[in-house]
Design a protein around this motif. Sequence first.
Motif, short mmCIF file in Angstrom:
data_model
loop_
_atom_site.label_atom_id
_atom_site.label_comp_id
_atom_site.label_asym_id
_atom_site.label_seq_id
_atom_site.Cartn_x
_atom_site.Cartn_y
_atom_site.Cartn_z
N VAL A 179 0.85 -1.19 0.00
CA VAL A 179 0.00 0.00 0.00
C VAL A 179 0.88 1.24 0.00
O VAL A 179 1.81 1.35 0.81
N TRP A 180 0.60 2.14 -0.93
CA TRP A 180 1.33 3.42 -1.01
C TRP A 180 0.41 4.53 -0.51
O TRP A 180 -0.64 4.76 -1.08
N THR B 71 -7.94 -10.01 -1.37
CA THR B 71 -7.95 -10.48 0.02
C THR B 71 -6.57 -10.93 0.48
O THR B 71 -6.42 -11.46 1.59
N LYS B 72 -5.56 -10.71 -0.35
CA LYS B 72 -4.20 -11.11 0.03
C LYS B 72 -3.72 -10.30 1.23
O LYS B 72 -4.17 -9.16 1.44
N PRO B 73 -2.79 -10.83 2.01
CA PRO B 73 -2.28 -10.09 3.17
C PRO B 73 -1.51 -8.84 2.75
O PRO B 73 -0.87 -8.80 1.69
N ILE B 74 -1.59 -7.82 3.58
CA ILE B 74 -0.81 -6.59 3.34
C ILE B 74 0.59 -6.81 3.89
O ILE B 74 0.78 -7.05 5.08
N LYS B 75 1.57 -6.74 3.01
CA LYS B 75 2.95 -7.01 3.39
C LYS B 75 3.76 -5.74 3.67
O LYS B 75 4.78 -5.80 4.36
N ALA B 76 3.32 -4.61 3.11
CA ALA B 76 4.10 -3.38 3.30
C ALA B 76 3.21 -2.16 3.10
O ALA B 76 2.22 -2.19 2.36
N VAL B 77 3.60 -1.10 3.78
CA VAL B 77 3.05 0.24 3.57
C VAL B 77 4.22 1.14 3.24
O VAL B 77 5.28 1.06 3.88
N THR C 93 0.38 10.14 6.41
CA THR C 93 0.84 8.92 7.07
C THR C 93 -0.07 8.50 8.22
O THR C 93 0.31 7.64 9.01
N LEU C 94 -1.24 9.09 8.31
CA LEU C 94 -2.00 9.00 9.57
C LEU C 94 -3.15 8.00 9.55
O LEU C 94 -3.90 7.89 10.53
N GLY C 95 -3.31 7.23 8.46
CA GLY C 95 -4.34 6.21 8.44
C GLY C 95 -3.78 4.80 8.55
O GLY C 95 -4.51 3.82 8.43
N THR C 96 -2.49 4.68 8.83
CA THR C 96 -1.79 3.40 8.73
C THR C 96 -2.34 2.34 9.68
O THR C 96 -2.54 1.18 9.30
N SER C 97 -2.58 2.71 10.94
CA SER C 97 -2.99 1.70 11.93
C SER C 97 -4.29 1.01 11.50
O SER C 97 -4.47 -0.19 11.74
N ALA C 98 -5.19 1.76 10.85
CA ALA C 98 -6.45 1.16 10.40
C ALA C 98 -6.23 0.24 9.21
O ALA C 98 -6.90 -0.79 9.08
N ILE C 99 -5.28 0.59 8.36
CA ILE C 99 -5.02 -0.23 7.16
C ILE C 99 -4.39 -1.56 7.53
O ILE C 99 -4.74 -2.61 6.97
N ILE C 100 -3.47 -1.56 8.48
CA ILE C 100 -2.72 -2.79 8.77
C ILE C 100 -3.25 -3.54 9.99
O ILE C 100 -2.64 -4.51 10.43
N GLU C 101 -4.38 -3.10 10.52
CA GLU C 101 -4.95 -3.78 11.69
C GLU C 101 -5.18 -5.27 11.38
O GLU C 101 -5.79 -5.63 10.37
N GLY C 102 -4.64 -6.13 12.24
CA GLY C 102 -4.79 -7.56 12.07
C GLY C 102 -3.78 -8.20 11.13
O GLY C 102 -3.74 -9.44 11.01
#
Length: 590
Positions: free
Chosen positions: A91-92, A113-119, A127-136
Amino acid sequence: MSDHPVSSPAAGSSGHGGTPAVAGSKPALGAAAVRLVRAGNGAIVNEAILDNARLVKHQDFTPYQLTGGVWVLPGPSLNAAVIEGPDGLIVWETGENIEHGKRYRELIRSISTKPIKAVIYSHTHYTLGTSAIIEGELDVKVIGHPKLNENMQVATLGSYFPEIEPLQRARAVQHAQMFLPEQGEDAKHGFFIEPGERGFVPVNTPVQHGEELTVAGIRLQFFTEGGSDTDDCTTVWLPEHKVALNNILWPWQPNFYTPRGAKFRDPRIWSEALRHILALQPEYLINQHGRSIAGREEIGRTLRNYLDFTSLVLDQTLRGILQGKGPEELRDFIRLPRHLAAEPWLFESYGRMDWHAPYIMNHAVGWWDGDAATLAKLPPQQIAERMVPLLGGRDKILVAAREARAKGELAWALELLNYPFRLTPADAEIRQLKAELLRESARACTASITRGFMLSQALALEGKITLPRVVPPTPQQIAANPTTFVNQMRVRVDPVKAQDTDAVMRFDFTDGTRQSVALHLRRGVTEFVERPDRHYRQADIVLTLDARCFAALFLSSESLEALVDRQAVVITGDKAGASAFLALFDSLRP
């Protein structure tokens, strides 16, 4: 957005982004006619803004696949992207707040539905929405510039002197149109910020210039030299996809100067970053604020025009300086060749070109224009005191300002009106006329920053909103690093009131790892003492307190006496002098 005609006043800057009438700079709220229209939220704006936006910004905010495995998540002002690899997603960008992050995550899950491996962060600002994107998600790489974490701890405003961040924050809320309504004639339009709950996750994988990584089965290369509005920009290159992702090409002129007061933005640094992208010869270019561009030739042409404009602004500023021009004379000195004046990606929809040359000159040789007569200038208040009677007094100035307004000479009308306004800022008639002139100017101009400041101050003059003089740090920010803010108290001392005081106040913190720092107020000058035990003079006053109590003192939200009464602060030494010592420092009230 709709573009319903309103009127065609004779005011403001002219020309459409793609077909300006003449090459060169546009009039600064002079007498050129513009066409005003209503945007979708009712905001009255210069029609040229909407015309140009159709050429350089997304008009549809539905996610789309740019090329195999690369998706763009477009927005009105900000864009994100998703890269799908064999082993997961990259995710960029993550947005301005947690709500942005949640929205991005929903869109991402509609794609894969693949796992998110990087931001990946392009720079500090989004840079302030990251915690919601990578939750779990597990073991997510957070990739960014080596300076980014440090910059996020200090501030995202790009302050050269962190002590004045309260003023910069107050300017930033006008810049970003935070006080403007959502709907109506004065509504937000163009670039604005949506503040909210912060979900920043620090970089755990800093990258160097030219470094390559393989993430989720995708080969990535990073370029961290050069930059735009921050010193922590990272351009991302996908060699197999021929895709570059960047915060360097904007859908408006590069904004070298911003009135909110960021660090100096060197055009040479911006040019360097553009050259790195050009050398890659991308076939697809994903831009932070503008639409994506496909096609090597179109990308190359656009980047070269942007690069040439960046070089021209610097070189022509230096040319003007060599000709003996001062900062004000440089405002309308720079002329653009026809092809750059017609370039939609160089339209004045954010900042203004006439801001940049004075700013560059100030950085290069300072404020002086070279005329010996200006080395000893009267302060603005004294100039106003002399100019008002010279121009015939208040009433005649108001008549002249209204005549200038009728001719569409809004900048001149504001110049005239500001003389009596400076002397009698509470005068209701003057305030209302200034508000009207600012509103008309805001509607006519194309730069959203100008619009934000002018409309915000117009509403404040009419008593509809209250603008803060400063926006102090929060108690939580101060409590997290109290010694930094003890240091910042230096700049709030009144040197005349303190000219007979020579005393040391030590702060002993009862929480945290740093126990003691001090301020030595030495006859009008304050020295921050990082190691009081090594200072040549012992403390006269010692305050023992926790970081939260210091935050209350710093923000003037609670008096020292009140804190002592509730036993939150213990004073050792000159108890009578403690309050007198702190009273020598300005109160930091909004």
